[in-house]
Design an enzyme around this catalytic site. Structure first.
Site, PDB file in Angstrom:
ATOM      1  N   LYS A 155       0.837  -1.208   0.000  1.00 25.26           N
ATOM      2  CA  LYS A 155       0.000   0.000   0.000  1.00 25.26           C
ATOM      3  C   LYS A 155       0.866   1.251   0.000  1.00 25.26           C
ATOM      4  CE  LYS A 155      -1.649   1.660   4.036  1.00 25.26           C
ATOM      5  NZ  LYS A 155      -1.419   3.085   4.339  1.00 25.26           N
ATOM      6  N   ASN A 156       1.871   1.276   0.872  1.00 22.72           N
ATOM      7  CA  ASN A 156       2.633   2.517   1.049  1.00 22.72           C
ATOM      8  C   ASN A 156       3.630   2.782  -0.077  1.00 22.72           C
ATOM      9  OD1 ASN A 156       1.160   3.056   3.271  1.00 22.72           O
ATOM     10  ND2 ASN A 156       2.760   2.559   4.770  1.00 22.72           N
TER      11      ASN A 156
ATOM     12  N   CYS B 126      -5.144   8.214   9.679  1.00 17.38           N
ATOM     13  CA  CYS B 126      -5.282   7.473  10.932  1.00 17.38           C
ATOM     14  C   CYS B 126      -5.015   8.388  12.123  1.00 17.38           C
ATOM     15  CB  CYS B 126      -4.259   6.340  10.975  1.00 17.38           C
ATOM     16  SG  CYS B 126      -4.774   4.851  10.144  1.00 17.38           S
TER      17      CYS B 126
ATOM     18  N   ARG C 136       0.826  14.456  13.401  1.00 17.71           N
ATOM     19  CA  ARG C 136       1.244  14.273  12.020  1.00 17.71           C
ATOM     20  C   ARG C 136       1.202  15.547  11.178  1.00 17.71           C
ATOM     21  NH1 ARG C 136      -1.083   8.899   9.547  1.00 17.71           N
ATOM     22  NH2 ARG C 136       0.890   8.914   8.464  1.00 17.71           N
TER      23      ARG C 136
ATOM     24  N   LEU D 164       7.348  19.751   7.280  1.00 14.86           N
ATOM     25  CA  LEU D 164       8.592  19.396   6.580  1.00 14.86           C
ATOM     26  C   LEU D 164       8.358  19.200   5.082  1.00 14.86           C
ATOM     27  CD1 LEU D 164      10.083  16.955   9.247  1.00 14.86           C
ATOM     28  CD2 LEU D 164      10.550  19.391   8.898  1.00 14.86           C
TER      29      LEU D 164
ATOM     30  N   ASP E 125       4.946   0.705  11.867  1.00 14.40           N
ATOM     31  CA  ASP E 125       3.748   0.065  11.322  1.00 14.40           C
ATOM     32  C   ASP E 125       3.613  -1.397  11.743  1.00 14.40           C
ATOM     33  OD1 ASP E 125       3.075   2.437  10.129  1.00 14.40           O
ATOM     34  OD2 ASP E 125       3.654   1.851   8.103  1.00 14.40           O
TER      35      ASP E 125
ATOM     36  N   ARG F  51      -8.489  -0.727   4.609  1.00 15.01           N
ATOM     37  CA  ARG F  51      -7.623   0.302   4.029  1.00 15.01           C
ATOM     38  C   ARG F  51      -6.273  -0.286   3.619  1.00 15.01           C
ATOM     39  NH1 ARG F  51      -6.822   5.561   7.397  1.00 15.01           N
ATOM     40  NH2 ARG F  51      -5.642   5.903   5.513  1.00 15.01           N
TER      41      ARG F  51
HETATM   42  C1  EPZ Z   1       4.428   7.042   6.212  1.00 12.25           C
HETATM   43  O1  EPZ Z   1       3.680   8.118   6.753  1.00 12.25           O
HETATM   44  C2  EPZ Z   1       3.493   5.861   6.136  1.00 12.25           C
HETATM   45  N1  EPZ Z   1       2.362   6.173   5.284  1.00 12.25           N
HETATM   46  C3  EPZ Z   1       3.023   5.473   7.523  1.00 12.25           C
HETATM   47  O2  EPZ Z   1       2.230   4.318   7.426  1.00 12.25           O
HETATM   48  C4  EPZ Z   1       4.245   5.163   8.401  1.00 12.25           C
HETATM   49  O3  EPZ Z   1       3.823   4.893   9.710  1.00 12.25           O
HETATM   50  C5  EPZ Z   1       5.206   6.363   8.396  1.00 12.25           C
HETATM   51  O4  EPZ Z   1       5.546   6.718   7.031  1.00 12.25           O
HETATM   52  C6  EPZ Z   1       6.492   6.094   9.147  1.00 12.25           C
HETATM   53  O5  EPZ Z   1       7.131   4.980   8.593  1.00 12.25           O
HETATM   54  C7  EPZ Z   1       2.436   6.013   3.972  1.00 12.25           C
HETATM   55  O6  EPZ Z   1       3.465   5.674   3.427  1.00 12.25           O
HETATM   56  C8  EPZ Z   1       1.208   6.255   3.183  1.00 12.25           C
HETATM   57  P1  EPZ Z   1       6.551  10.389   8.184  1.00 12.25           P
HETATM   58  P2  EPZ Z   1       4.241   9.593   6.725  1.00 12.25           P
HETATM   59  O7  EPZ Z   1       6.457  11.677   7.452  1.00 12.25           O
HETATM   60  O8  EPZ Z   1       5.055   9.763   5.496  1.00 12.25           O
HETATM   61  C9  EPZ Z   1       6.875  13.674  11.664  1.00 12.25           C
HETATM   62  C10 EPZ Z   1       0.297   2.988   7.767  1.00 12.25           C
HETATM   63  O9  EPZ Z   1      -0.197   2.456   8.777  1.00 12.25           O
HETATM   64  N2  EPZ Z   1       6.648  14.694  10.629  1.00 12.25           N
HETATM   65  O10 EPZ Z   1       7.696   9.515   7.892  1.00 12.25           O
HETATM   66  O11 EPZ Z   1       3.095  10.485   6.936  1.00 12.25           O
HETATM   67  C11 EPZ Z   1       5.653  12.791  11.883  1.00 12.25           C
HETATM   68  O12 EPZ Z   1       4.730  13.425  12.739  1.00 12.25           O
HETATM   69  C12 EPZ Z   1       0.834   4.402   7.814  1.00 12.25           C
HETATM   70  O13 EPZ Z   1       0.380   2.424   6.670  1.00 12.25           O
HETATM   71  C13 EPZ Z   1       6.752  16.026  10.979  1.00 12.25           C
HETATM   72  O14 EPZ Z   1       7.025  16.376  12.121  1.00 12.25           O
HETATM   73  O15 EPZ Z   1       5.183   9.594   7.998  1.00 12.25           O
HETATM   74  C14 EPZ Z   1       6.273  11.565  12.466  1.00 12.25           C
HETATM   75  O16 EPZ Z   1       6.546  11.765  13.820  1.00 12.25           O
HETATM   76  C15 EPZ Z   1       0.513   5.094   9.084  1.00 12.25           C
HETATM   77  N3  EPZ Z   1       6.532  16.974  10.010  1.00 12.25           N
HETATM   78  C16 EPZ Z   1       7.603  11.452  11.719  1.00 12.25           C
HETATM   79  O17 EPZ Z   1       7.856  12.771  11.208  1.00 12.25           O
HETATM   80  C17 EPZ Z   1       6.235  16.630   8.723  1.00 12.25           C
HETATM   81  O18 EPZ Z   1       6.042  17.518   7.892  1.00 12.25           O
HETATM   82  C18 EPZ Z   1       7.630  10.477  10.554  1.00 12.25           C
HETATM   83  O19 EPZ Z   1       6.505  10.699   9.738  1.00 12.25           O
HETATM   84  C19 EPZ Z   1       6.152  15.269   8.380  1.00 12.25           C
HETATM   85  C20 EPZ Z   1       6.369  14.307   9.359  1.00 12.25           C
END
Ligand code: EPZ
Length: 431
Positions: free
Chosen positions: A22-23, A126, A131, A135, A316, A408
């Site tokens: 999915k991701n 979710c 979130r 960045l 995850d 999902r």
């Molecule tokens: C991706 O989400 C995945 N989603 C998530 O999977 C996964 O948990 C996550 O990466 C971490 O591996 C998809 O790929 C669709 P991040 P993403 O930006 O990209 C913080 C699932 O269950 N952050 O890597 O949204 C954020 O809050 C889902 O399939 C900021 O602070 O995650 C988190 O603490 C859930 N500012 C960390 O970075 C930003 O602008 C990592 O988030 C962006 C992120």
């Protein structure tokens, strides 16, 4: 609303075909906005999130078609789809569509890079933490986009196009890296990403972009270099196997006992999780056909785990691993470092008789000899999978409500588990 009924106690034995990730599928589909040519994706999973993204992309002008099933192809085979964004007819991604899936916010990058403007609703998704998208917006600003937040929308403009830049992420972000890759692919000049996410899904996106004519080197490492090109072409790409789906079933087998081949899974995509499973007493073997996981007889041993960006243990799989640890013969500590609110499964696991105490960003799990089936409620995608794992090992019947969360991200979950001997059925709304 559909429910899933599970009667626990059966061991899992057999083969589970692993679907496309999915991701990976979501950013690959979004990348089709970057070109007026056709992007063909093979092995696309049948998931609610994929269907939702199709609606969003259609709104921007993407034509979407699915190949019919070929002779000899089982219903579990991934789909082949063709996506063509000949013309972008609308650069706005509205609240009604984006609020249901966070990843859809990523359309901001290709829209801005190709059309010089984008208006995208701030995302939902979710409920696992705040979130933010700061960045992602920082990366686009570095590339020369100007961004305002107006009425719940991020309004991005770059009338003269984007230009290459040095971007240093203060925190590893998968979405931020996807967005930067897509935007920089069409920027003028060279972009260097520092502290980029190294997840397999990032490599998959970079591979598709390179097939489309982008010039990206270093994907999968912390430093990635992208030399922008004026236009991108169509391409054909196979979605990589879902490491989180594979890891979930691996933990289910470690929980129930038995012996299952996770067909198509690639051990190197979730090695940290497999290493932890081996420490917990499961046998893990990487073969040409996939990854084989078994546990026969021995106890489940407690293992401490801390989530972190790839290649470490993935957030995850945190909930699923916690379900396994509820039956360990000792105490384990599970620390979540990525999302601050990703413990909603704790209170639901307690309904099975699990003993879990929260301590800041950690959960302390005291294993119990027996779990008992219960009515429980799915709260988010991966949390729901942890309830399935607990239910498979619990005595008696479990009824899981709100399974739309599972739909999902897990294709044909009940069919895949029943084929391995689990007693699991979907009870459709009204049924
Ligand atoms: C991706 O989400 C995945 N989603 C998530 O999977 C996964 O948990 C996550 O990466 C971490 O591996 C998809 O790929 C669709 P991040 P993403 O930006 O990209 C913080 C699932 O269950 N952050 O890597 O949204 C954020 O809050 C889902 O399939 C900021 O602070 O995650 C988190 O603490 C859930 N500012 C960390 O970075 C930003 O602008 C990592 O988030 C962006 C992120």
């Amino acid at each position: 609303m559909d429910r899933i009924r599970i009667v626990g106690g059966a061991k899992l034995n057999g083969t589970i075909p692993i679907s496309g990730a999915k991701n990976a599928a979501l950013p690959l589909m979004i990348a089709s906005l970057l070109t007026d040519r056709t992007v063909t994706l093979e092995n696309l999973p049948r998931l609610a999130d994929v269907s939702q993204l199709v609606r969003i992309l259609s709104n921007h002008g993407v034509d979407y078609s699915i190949d019919g099933r070929r002779q000899g192809e089982g219903s579990e085979a991934g789909q082949t789809v063709h996506m063509t964004a000949r013309e972008i007819v609308d650069t706005t991604a509205p609240y009604e569509l984006v609020s249901r899936m966070r990843a859809s916010f990523w359309v901001i990058a290709p829209l801005l890079a190709r059309c010089g403007e984008a208006r995208v609703s701030l995302p939902g998704g979710c409920a696992i933490g705040t979130r933010p998208v700061d960045l992602l917006l920082m990366a686009l600003e570095k590339l020369g986009g100007s961004i305002e937040i107006e009425g719940g929308y991020a309004v991005a403009k770059a009338p003269k196009g984007l230009r290459g830049a040095e971007i240093t992420f203060p925190k590893v972000t998968v979405g931020g890296t996807h967005v930067a890759l897509m935007a920089a692919a069409l920027a003028q000049g060279t972009t260097v990403l520092h502290n980029a996410a190294r997840e397999p899904e990032v490599i998959d996106l970079a591979e598709l972009l390179n097939k489309m004519g982008a010039k990206i080197t270093g994907a999968g490492q912390s430093t990635v270099e992208i030399t922008g090109v004026a236009r991108l072409n169509g391409a054909k790409h196979r979605v990589l196997p879902d490491r989180i789906e594979a890891g979930t079933y691996a933990m289910a087998v470690a929980m129930t006992g038995g012996d299952v081949l996770l067909e198509g899974a690639q051990a190197h995509d979730f090695q940290a999780a497999l290493d932890v499973l081996a420490l917990s007493g499961a046998t893990v073997e990487s073969t040409n056909e996939g990854v084989r996981v078994s546990r026969n007889g021995g106890p489940i041993l407690p293992v401490d785990v801390e989530t972190a960006p790839f290649p470490a243990f993935p957030t995850d799989l945190q909930a699923q691993f916690m379900a396994l640890m509820t039956r360990a013969n000792g105490v384990s500590r599970i620390t979540e470092t990525i999302f601050e609110n990703r413990f909603m499964h704790v209170q639901e696991l307690a309904r099975f008789g699990a003993r879990i105490k929260l301590d800041g960003d950690s959960a302390v799990v005291e294993g119990v000899p027996v779990l008992k089936g219960a009515p429980v409620m799915a709260t988010d995608l991966r949390a729901s999978a942890s309830l399935v794992i607990a239910a498979l090992a619990a005595e008696g019947e479990t009824m899981i409500q709100r399974v739309y969360h599972l739909d999902r991200g897990f294709e044909a979950l009940e069919r895949k588990l029943s084929l391995c001997g689990a007693e699991v059925e979907r009870i459709s709304a009204g049924g």
